[in-house]
Design a protein around this motif. Structure first.
Motif, PDB file in Angstrom:
ATOM      1  N   TYR A  81       0.732  -1.207  -0.168  1.00 56.11           N
ATOM      2  CA  TYR A  81       0.085   0.002  -0.068  1.00 56.11           C
ATOM      3  C   TYR A  81       0.846   1.340   0.114  1.00 56.11           C
ATOM      4  O   TYR A  81       2.006   1.353   0.759  1.00 56.11           O
ATOM      5  N   ASP A  82       0.336   2.090  -0.771  1.00 58.29           N
ATOM      6  CA  ASP A  82       0.998   3.569  -0.442  1.00 58.29           C
ATOM      7  C   ASP A  82       0.807   4.399   0.474  1.00 58.29           C
ATOM      8  O   ASP A  82      -0.523   4.742   0.670  1.00 58.29           O
ATOM      9  N   LEU A  83       1.504   4.677   1.463  1.00 54.61           N
ATOM     10  CA  LEU A  83       0.918   5.233   2.621  1.00 54.61           C
ATOM     11  C   LEU A  83       0.620   6.866   2.516  1.00 54.61           C
ATOM     12  O   LEU A  83      -0.122   7.167   3.077  1.00 54.61           O
ATOM     13  N   LEU A  84       1.213   7.436   1.409  1.00 54.66           N
ATOM     14  CA  LEU A  84       0.900   8.808   0.964  1.00 54.66           C
ATOM     15  C   LEU A  84      -0.444   8.884   0.412  1.00 54.66           C
ATOM     16  O   LEU A  84      -0.910  10.211   0.190  1.00 54.66           O
ATOM     17  N   GLU A  85      -1.263   7.683   0.187  1.00 49.63           N
ATOM     18  CA  GLU A  85      -2.497   8.007  -0.215  1.00 49.63           C
ATOM     19  C   GLU A  85      -3.408   8.069   1.013  1.00 49.63           C
ATOM     20  O   GLU A  85      -4.692   8.146   0.900  1.00 49.63           O
ATOM     21  N   LEU A  86      -2.973   7.817   2.226  1.00 50.18           N
ATOM     22  CA  LEU A  86      -3.848   7.511   3.339  1.00 50.18           C
ATOM     23  C   LEU A  86      -3.826   9.446   4.121  1.00 50.18           C
ATOM     24  O   LEU A  86      -3.163   9.450   5.064  1.00 50.18           O
ATOM     25  N   THR A  87      -4.303  10.197   3.311  1.00 54.77           N
ATOM     26  CA  THR A  87      -4.399  11.750   3.766  1.00 54.77           C
ATOM     27  C   THR A  87      -5.999  11.926   3.613  1.00 54.77           C
ATOM     28  O   THR A  87      -6.763  11.537   3.347  1.00 54.77           O
ATOM     29  N   GLY A  88      -6.253  13.313   4.326  1.00 57.44           N
ATOM     30  CA  GLY A  88      -7.425  13.969   4.420  1.00 57.44           C
ATOM     31  C   GLY A  88      -8.447  13.041   4.748  1.00 57.44           C
ATOM     32  O   GLY A  88      -9.769  13.180   4.245  1.00 57.44           O
ATOM     33  N   GLN A 196      -8.726  25.813   0.180  1.00 57.16           N
ATOM     34  CA  GLN A 196      -8.586  26.085  -1.086  1.00 57.16           C
ATOM     35  C   GLN A 196      -7.623  27.150  -1.475  1.00 57.16           C
ATOM     36  O   GLN A 196      -6.913  28.068  -0.514  1.00 57.16           O
ATOM     37  N   PRO A 197      -7.179  27.195  -2.697  1.00 59.25           N
ATOM     38  CA  PRO A 197      -7.604  26.217  -3.974  1.00 59.25           C
ATOM     39  C   PRO A 197      -7.079  24.821  -3.535  1.00 59.25           C
ATOM     40  O   PRO A 197      -6.250  24.522  -2.783  1.00 59.25           O
ATOM     41  N   THR A 198      -7.720  24.077  -4.336  1.00 63.29           N
ATOM     42  CA  THR A 198      -7.592  22.440  -4.411  1.00 63.29           C
ATOM     43  C   THR A 198      -6.434  21.839  -5.433  1.00 63.29           C
ATOM     44  O   THR A 198      -6.393  20.667  -5.207  1.00 63.29           O
ATOM     45  N   ASP A 199      -5.942  22.663  -6.090  1.00 62.84           N
ATOM     46  CA  ASP A 199      -4.829  22.250  -7.136  1.00 62.84           C
ATOM     47  C   ASP A 199      -3.468  22.238  -6.820  1.00 62.84           C
ATOM     48  O   ASP A 199      -2.634  21.973  -7.687  1.00 62.84           O
ATOM     49  N   TYR A 216      -1.679  15.880   5.060  1.00 59.05           N
ATOM     50  CA  TYR A 216      -1.860  16.495   3.861  1.00 59.05           C
ATOM     51  C   TYR A 216      -3.351  16.661   3.386  1.00 59.05           C
ATOM     52  O   TYR A 216      -4.060  15.834   3.846  1.00 59.05           O
ATOM     53  N   VAL A 217      -3.771  17.731   2.565  1.00 59.29           N
ATOM     54  CA  VAL A 217      -5.186  17.685   2.429  1.00 59.29           C
ATOM     55  C   VAL A 217      -5.427  16.831   1.262  1.00 59.29           C
ATOM     56  O   VAL A 217      -4.416  16.385   0.483  1.00 59.29           O
ATOM     57  N   ASP A 218      -6.682  16.359   1.056  1.00 56.47           N
ATOM     58  CA  ASP A 218      -6.858  15.519  -0.162  1.00 56.47           C
ATOM     59  C   ASP A 218      -7.440  16.121  -1.472  1.00 56.47           C
ATOM     60  O   ASP A 218      -7.200  17.350  -1.373  1.00 56.47           O
ATOM     61  N   SER A 219      -7.650  15.749  -2.564  1.00 58.01           N
ATOM     62  CA  SER A 219      -7.915  16.187  -4.002  1.00 58.01           C
ATOM     63  C   SER A 219      -8.890  17.404  -3.794  1.00 58.01           C
ATOM     64  O   SER A 219      -8.918  18.225  -4.421  1.00 58.01           O
ATOM     65  N   GLU A 220      -9.873  17.101  -2.539  1.00 54.84           N
ATOM     66  CA  GLU A 220     -11.049  18.096  -2.471  1.00 54.84           C
ATOM     67  C   GLU A 220     -10.580  19.272  -1.343  1.00 54.84           C
ATOM     68  O   GLU A 220     -11.328  20.180  -1.098  1.00 54.84           O
ATOM     69  N   GLY A 221      -9.406  19.360  -1.028  1.00 51.73           N
ATOM     70  CA  GLY A 221      -9.093  20.335   0.202  1.00 51.73           C
ATOM     71  C   GLY A 221      -9.290  19.959   1.630  1.00 51.73           C
ATOM     72  O   GLY A 221      -9.034  20.670   2.321  1.00 51.73           O
TER      73      GLY A 221
END
Length: 269
Positions: A81-88, A196-199, A216-221
């Motif tokens: 598993y990629d640990l850095l996907e476990l955010t937000g 915000q912003p989320t990009d 870290y924030v996720d893709s939606e902030g």
């Protein structure tokens, strides 16, 4: 099912324990175990860790030998598993309401494989992480938790990526020496919000001068930082350096036991 929530503190490892109301009926000698994995961020593109098993050791185990008396619980989906996907607020569910016996759990052991690697910014291929044999045999966590019938004990493991990866001198090799963080939810609260912003990539850090936690924030902030002890925190919202946006600091954010502190929408300029 009794309705109580709490977390256990361990210095080397982050493990939270909560007892949730479920539809199970009380049993004289049965409790239920859930384990989920979350991440505290590190300065990498990806960190891949192979998780194979969870084991527990009860206090009344007859054998006094360190590596004896362990019971394998297993996990839902062993793998990398990629640990850095476990955010937000995202977590990886390792166990979900697995039946266990009552008694005092002395230790918990997270079993890792050797298929561990990291991807550094600018690199095309992951770099293998050397995993010491002691880590492969299991990350031992002192728990000393009284397990009572009818409760679901929800452990949360917060993997501190930045502290867990160590460069081996000037060799260019990296070692995986897992460091995790723990808190007792009955004595802690959670901080959430949206940036915000989320990009852009944004790290959110909360510190009370003694303890520091970040995500870290996720893709939606969105972000979530659980397991914070009660008190006033300074929150640092740090966008990626290349974004051209300024770091925002929010002082005196109150965290209360058993409550969620919602910072609302934070707009970076």
């Amino acid at each position: 099912m009794k309705n109580i929530r709490f977390y256990i503190i361990a210095c080397l490892t982050f493990i939270g324990v909560s007892c949730n109301d479920t539809s199970y009926q009380d049993n004289d000698d049965t409790a239920y175990l859930s384990i989920r994995l979350v991440d505290e961020p590190g300065d990498y593109e990806s960190v891949f860790v192979e998780v194979l098993d969870v084991m527990i050791k009860y206090e009344n185990t007859e054998s006094a030998e360190e590596d004896s008396g362990w019971e394998s619980i297993g996990i839902l989906n062993p793998g990398v598993y990629d640990l850095l996907e476990l955010t937000g607020g995202v977590s990886l569910q390792l166990l979900d309401n697995e039946e266990i016996q009552t008694g005092i759990i002395k230790q918990i052991r997270l079993i890792l494989g050797d298929d561990n690697s990291l991807l550094i910014e600018g690199a095309e291929e992951p770099i293998s992480l050397n995993t010491p044999s002691a880590q492969q045999s299991g990350l031992k966590v002192m728990v000393n938790q009284d397990i009572q019938a009818g409760f679901n004990y929800d452990f949360v493991l917060d993997f501190d990526v930045d502290e867990s990866i160590v460069m081996a001198g000037n060799s260019g090799n990296y070692n995986l020496k897992p460091v995790l963080r723990a808190s007792l939810e009955i004595n802690s609260g959670t901080m959430i919000g949206n940036v915000q912003p989320t990009d852009i990539v944004v790290e959110v850090e909360a510190s009370n001068g003694i303890d520091t936690a970040s995500t870290y924030v996720d893709s939606e902030g969105n972000f979530e930082i659980p397991g914070l002890s009660e008190g006033a925190y300074t929150v640092t919202v740090a966008p990626d350096n290349d974004s051209g946006l300024s770091v925002q600091i929010i002082e005196n954010v109150e965290v209360n036991t058993g409550e969620i502190s919602d910072l609302g929408t934070i707009i970076l300029e």
